[in-house]
Design an enzyme around this catalytic site. Structure first.
Site: not given
Ligand code: G3I
Length: 372
Positions: A156, A261
């Site tokens: 990105e 994705e």
């Molecule tokens: O695991 C913690 C948990 O312990 C906590 O209680 C909770 C509170 O918010 O957060 C949890 O972590 C979250 C994690 O996902 C697992 O669910 C993070 O806050 C959250 O920011 C994270 O989001 C991920 C996001 O990327 C940011 O890294 C999404 O799962 C994931 O699907 C998403 O994937 C991205 C790709 O990497 C890049 N392209 C876009 C795609 C979708 O946004």
């Protein structure tokens, strides 16, 4: 066969072979076309989600880690690596003879503050940030050398207008941070496939910027194996012609294309400019979560048709495409239940909340059969 005729044949086939299609697995259906994969979260490979693990083992021949190889997870402090979840992810893939993908080395999200700052909280120099990037890539790619077979090296890097995003990587290092990341990844594992991974490349301005970026990298001899079209789609965006044009544009540069994705958001837009940018959250309004009791039959069918059309394009370009990966396994655990508004009930994937195949599953299997 054109993608329109593939779609038509798939829709006809879908209406006559549903029970049979449901018994076929995705990896069998697409065996002659491209690898088919899913992004998996920790519970799938650590035993917490046995149903999810069984489904992944049965259906997919490639996996991506949804979060566990992102910088903040694997390298949270300057000296502190946390490889345990990633080790188990790789073991799961090896045990199941899957093509294992690494995601992602250099991104503007999910990177701890310390990476960009010195011990006084001031921005580090270009040389220092390059050193940190190099050491991170050497440690992470080096650890899984020969086991993780392809890496999202830069994720990105573009704005919607096709210009380079002013991320801290770009601001501190300069535009060549992208080339450097690829060089370091290649040095750490010369045999690994190396990818540039991006969303919304189906929009013309961003696609032009992407094509220009990859063209320049290739001209400098930077080893880019493939461009990843993330494929975070909606029911009404992008048009299949734009997906078609994007795949063709990158193939023409001489790189492979991966769909990395894939999912289809069926819920109402809560932001006008809704994209996959994870920083762009929004509040859901009163009518933003209409299907809490289940996806009604007409919308279920519309989703199946949408997937049939998308796979019609992917199958048409099977020479260019090496992998199609869904961003998640079942609707229950999709990131789209919490993005851009939290706590909604979305239906973006091929397996429902219980892990059962949806009509969209039958539609993509039918598309594969019709294309043979
Ligand atoms: O695991 C913690 C948990 O312990 C906590 O209680 C909770 C509170 O918010 O957060 C949890 O972590 C979250 C994690 O996902 C697992 O669910 C993070 O806050 C959250 O920011 C994270 O989001 C991920 C996001 O990327 C940011 O890294 C999404 O799962 C994931 O699907 C998403 O994937 C991205 C790709 O990497 C890049 N392209 C876009 C795609 C979708 O946004």
């Amino acid at each position: 066969m054109s993608y329109k005729s593939i779609v038509l044949a798939a829709l006809v086939a879908g209406s006559v072979c549903l029970p049979l299609c449901a018994q076929t697995t995705l990896k069998e259906a697409f065996h002659d076309s491209f690898r088919i994969g899913a992004a998996i979260h920790q519970a799938v490979f650590t035993g917490g989600d046995a149903g999810g693990a069984t489904l992944v083992q049965a259906q997919f021949d490639t996996i991506s880690p949804e979060n566990d190889l992102k910088w903040e997870r694997v390298h949270p402090t300057p000296q502190g690596f946390n490889f345990d979840p990633a080790d188990r992810y790789v073991e799961f893939g090896e045990k199941n003879h899957m093509f294992i993908v690494g995601h992602c080395l250099v991104w503007h999200n999910q990177v701890p503050r310390w990476v960009f700052e010195d011990d006084k909280g001031q921005p580090v120099t270009r040389e220092e940030l390059l050193r940190r990037m190099h050491d991170h890539i050497a440690a992470v790619v080096g650890r899984y050398r020969g086991r993780i077979r392809g890496w999202d090296v830069v994720n990105e890097a573009l704005n919607e207008d096709g210009t380079l995003r002013r991320s801290e990587w770009q601001r501190i290092i300069g535009d060549d941070y992208i080339a450097k990341a690829f060089e370091y990844a290649h040095e750490a594992d010369p045999k690994a496939e190396l990818y540039y991974n991006e969303y919304s490349l189906e929009n013309e301005a961003k696609r032009k910027g992407g094509v220009e970026l990859i063209r320049k990298l290739l001209a400098q001899g930077i080893p880019v194996t493939a461009v990843g079209l993330q494929g975070h789609y909606r029911m009404d965006w992008p048009g299949v012609e734009d997906v078609d044009a994007s795949i063709a544009a990158f193939q023409a540069l001489g790189v492979k294309v991966n769909i990395t994705e894939l999912d289809v958001d069926v819920l109402p837009r809560v932001r006008r400019d809704q994209s996959a940018d994870v920083s762009a959250r929004a509040e859901g309004g009163a009518n933003s979560n209409p299907y809490t009791a289940g996806l009604p039959a007409p919308q279920q069918q519309a989703l199946a048709d949408r997937y049939a059309a998308l796979f019609g394009v992917f199958l048409k370009h099977r020479d260019a495409i090496t992998r199609v990966t869904f961003w998640g396994v079942t609707d229950r655990t999709s990131w789209l239940n919490d993005f851009p508004a939290r706590g909604r009930t979305n239906y973006p994937l091929l397996f429902d909340r219980e892990g059962k195949p949806k009509p969209a599953f039958d539609a993509v299997v039918a598309a594969a059969r019709a294309s043979r």
